[in-house]
Scaffold this motif. Structure first.
Motif, PDB file in Angstrom:
ATOM      1  N   LEU A 168       0.804  -1.220   0.000  1.00 48.15           N
ATOM      2  CA  LEU A 168       0.000   0.000   0.000  1.00 48.15           C
ATOM      3  C   LEU A 168       0.841   1.276   0.000  1.00 48.15           C
ATOM      4  O   LEU A 168       0.331   2.351  -0.281  1.00 48.15           O
ATOM      5  CB  LEU A 168      -0.963  -0.004   1.201  1.00 48.15           C
ATOM      6  CG  LEU A 168      -2.066  -1.079   1.115  1.00 48.15           C
ATOM      7  CD1 LEU A 168      -2.715  -1.307   2.484  1.00 48.15           C
ATOM      8  CD2 LEU A 168      -3.122  -0.698   0.084  1.00 48.15           C
ATOM      9  N   VAL A 169       2.122   1.163   0.345  1.00 50.58           N
ATOM     10  CA  VAL A 169       3.005   2.339   0.262  1.00 50.58           C
ATOM     11  C   VAL A 169       4.087   2.169  -0.804  1.00 50.58           C
ATOM     12  O   VAL A 169       4.947   3.032  -0.954  1.00 50.58           O
ATOM     13  CB  VAL A 169       3.669   2.695   1.619  1.00 50.58           C
ATOM     14  CG1 VAL A 169       2.609   3.090   2.658  1.00 50.58           C
ATOM     15  CG2 VAL A 169       4.563   1.565   2.128  1.00 50.58           C
ATOM     16  N   GLY A 170       4.088   1.052  -1.504  1.00 50.44           N
ATOM     17  CA  GLY A 170       5.087   0.851  -2.560  1.00 50.44           C
ATOM     18  C   GLY A 170       6.465   0.460  -2.037  1.00 50.44           C
ATOM     19  O   GLY A 170       7.481   0.705  -2.691  1.00 50.44           O
ATOM     20  N   PHE A 171       6.503  -0.174  -0.866  1.00 48.37           N
ATOM     21  CA  PHE A 171       7.785  -0.595  -0.303  1.00 48.37           C
ATOM     22  C   PHE A 171       8.214  -1.934  -0.896  1.00 48.37           C
ATOM     23  O   PHE A 171       7.424  -2.879  -0.953  1.00 48.37           O
ATOM     24  CB  PHE A 171       7.673  -0.727   1.221  1.00 48.37           C
ATOM     25  CG  PHE A 171       8.900  -1.323   1.876  1.00 48.37           C
ATOM     26  CD1 PHE A 171      10.044  -0.562   2.041  1.00 48.37           C
ATOM     27  CD2 PHE A 171       8.913  -2.643   2.313  1.00 48.37           C
ATOM     28  CE1 PHE A 171      11.185  -1.104   2.638  1.00 48.37           C
ATOM     29  CE2 PHE A 171      10.043  -3.199   2.905  1.00 48.37           C
ATOM     30  CZ  PHE A 171      11.181  -2.426   3.069  1.00 48.37           C
ATOM     31  N   ILE A 172       9.458  -1.994  -1.328  1.00 47.14           N
ATOM     32  CA  ILE A 172      10.012  -3.244  -1.868  1.00 47.14           C
ATOM     33  C   ILE A 172      11.156  -3.677  -0.959  1.00 47.14           C
ATOM     34  O   ILE A 172      12.171  -2.985  -0.855  1.00 47.14           O
ATOM     35  CB  ILE A 172      10.528  -3.044  -3.311  1.00 47.14           C
ATOM     36  CG1 ILE A 172       9.415  -2.476  -4.197  1.00 47.14           C
ATOM     37  CG2 ILE A 172      11.071  -4.363  -3.879  1.00 47.14           C
ATOM     38  CD1 ILE A 172       9.897  -1.988  -5.543  1.00 47.14           C
TER      39      ILE A 172
END
Ligand code: AMP
Ligand code: MG
Length: 490
Positions: A246-250
């Motif tokens: 949901l926050v685009g963390f990889i």
């Protein structure tokens, strides 16, 4: 090691060392290496205060000695933890090769947290590594973990980074550094795999009970606790990975040794935040096949949980066939668990508090458009929470307008004014994330002794949902980051 520095007595450490009381196979005793001239780069004062630690009266040279492991806090008992792990799919025996656990500290609210050094020299598990860490990767972990905390996502925290005064040799000569990490615990899927690989069922149960006691205390002593434990670990991972998505963390290196049983994000190496929305986004220089790409994270977490469930089989039932049935049933619940957390989060991002059947389709249509135009993931949602689509912006496109009208009529069914919906959306959509170019800038400046960009970045990341004049400059995405590569923190 010295423990009699008078200023240290008043810091407020309360060590309990529960892990080092476990059977000997779980760890090896360890000592931080002596370093020539430790120096504080950054101390996390708000975190120290939350932990009940008073660092104010401590001189900077004493703080440097403390966070370089040169002066051990009274009551601590340094160990390196044993674990194994599947790395990019392959199984290996590992262990803390460059980390040392000082023990568990009891916080003022009664929580038990691990205090761990990363970069303090070789341990019994170092294999060919030097046990050291470089300044850049340690500050990187500090920035990203504190950003995750600011975003409200479960994570280990960073209490301090010190330089050691000694070089570490990677591709180039780099300043050596030590990170002090605070975690709910460092028990990993790989810790269970370590005991399972040794076919040590007695100690596997000791570990499971220890983890239950620390992280799922409501299950302590209950008859079906290992089944419930598996279910709850799956649930926390489903929730965590949904929060990442949901926050685009990889994460970048979702090996089973980097998945914490507590449900916290752990082991920040080649992690990065996605800018343009694309499920196949990979930044890690070592992830050639894209195993740990953004869009693969939910499935990889499930793969890791299957490895976890396999280790627990002897505890789930005395008959193996039955144990497998139980494990399959629980693992089978994971996709729906994840989907529910994710959709719930996506609804919040779109300002929706009610549930309508078409919501999933509404979200997917937006994501498909974002992917087709390489729209910035963070800014698209945040812009939607702030303003009408304006002429001359990418939102002026017919495809987006069609979606936007559909979204607006969906919002009308919420029976709240749009302004109120937008205010709520701003609490679910960060304005700032630790964008790769900002992190690199802060690290490069710190490398040259200028800590101002680091402190400024950390300040805006502490309140990522609040947009003020200073945070505006942090919102700009880079033109194109498809070539951007992150490196493992070794
Ligand atoms: P990581 O990639 O940080 O999750 O680490 C994977 C494994 O490699 C762990 O067992 C680490 O302890 C070990 N490791 C990583 N860097 C070093 C190093 N510089 N020296 C010794 N062991 C290391
Ligand atoms: Mg690791």
């Amino acid at each position: 090691m010295e423990t009699s520095v008078p200023e240290l007595a008043s810091i407020g450490w309360r060590f309990e060392n529960t892990y080092s009381r476990l059977p000997q196979v779980f760890f090896a005793s360890a000592q931080p290496a002596v370093v020539s001239s430790p120096s504080v780069v950054i101390l996390n004062d708000p975190l120290a205060a939350d932990l009940g630690l008073n660092l104010q009266p401590v001189s900077s040279s004493t703080a440097a000695g403390l966070f370089a492991g040169q002066i051990l806090p009274a009551g601590s008992q340094p160990i390196a933890q044993a674990y194994a792990g599947h790395q990019f799919g392959g199984f290996t025996m590992l262990g803390d090769g460059r980390a040392i656990l000082l023990g568990e500290h009891r916080t003022p609210t009664g929580q038990l947290v691990d205090i761990q050094f990363k970069g303090t020299g070789p341990t019994r598990f170092s294999r060919r590594g030097d046990g050291r860490a470089a300044l850049g990767p340690m500050l990187r972990e500090y920035i990203i973990s504190e950003a995750m905390f600011g975003l409200g996502i479960p994570t280990t925290r960073s209490l301090a980074v010190v330089t050691t005064g000694e070089p570490v040799f990677r591709e180039t000569r780099l300043p050596g550094a030590i990170l002090t990490r605070v975690a709910a615990s460092h028990i990993r899927v790989g810790t269970f795999e370590f005991l399972a690989a040794r076919e040590d069922t007695a100690n596997l149960q000791v570990l499971a009970d220890y983890a239950i006691n620390r992280h799922y205390p409501e299950l302590t002593g209950t008859p079906n606790r290992f089944l419930q434990f598996l279910r709850m670990v799956c649930n926390r991972q489903a929730s965590l990975i949904a929060r990442w998505q949901l926050v685009g963390f990889i994460h970048g290196v979702m090996n089973t040794d980097n998945m914490a049983i507590s449900g916290e994000t752990i082991d920040y190496g080649p992690c990065a935040f996605m800018n343009a929305y694309s499920p196949d986004t990979v930044f890690s220089s070592i992830d050639h096949a894209g195993r740990y790409a953004y869009g693969n994270q939910p499935g990889i977490a499930q793969w890791n949980l299957v490895r976890f469930a396999e280790t627990l089989l002897p505890l789930l039932d005395s008959k193996i066939e039955q144990a497998i049935e139980f494990a399959k049933e629980i693992l089978g619940e994971y996709p729906a668990m994840f989907q529910q957390y994710w959709l719930q989060g996506m609804r919040a991002k779109l300002g929706l508090t009610t549930e309508v059947d078409d919501d999933l389709e509404l979200v997917q249509t937006l994501l498909t458009w974002m992917e087709s135009v390489r729209a910035d993931f963070t800014n698209t949602f945040r812009d939607l929470s702030e303003d009408e689509p304006r002429a001359g912006t990418p939102y002026d496109a017919p495809a987006f307008r069609t979606w936007y009208d559909r979204w607006k009529s969906r919002v009308q069914r919420e029976n709240r004014p749009l302004s109120e919906v937008r205010t709520a959306m701003q609490r679910a959509n960060p304005a700032v994330i630790p964008r790769n170019h900002l992190v690199e800038e802060a690290l490069a400046a710190a490398h040259h002794g200028d800590l101002a960009p680091l402190h400024n970045l950390l300040r805006v990341l502490a309140t990522p949902y609040t947009l003020d004049a200073s945070s505006k400059t942090y919102r700009e995405p880079p033109d194109d980051d498809r070539q951007y590569r992150t490196f493992c923190g070794t």
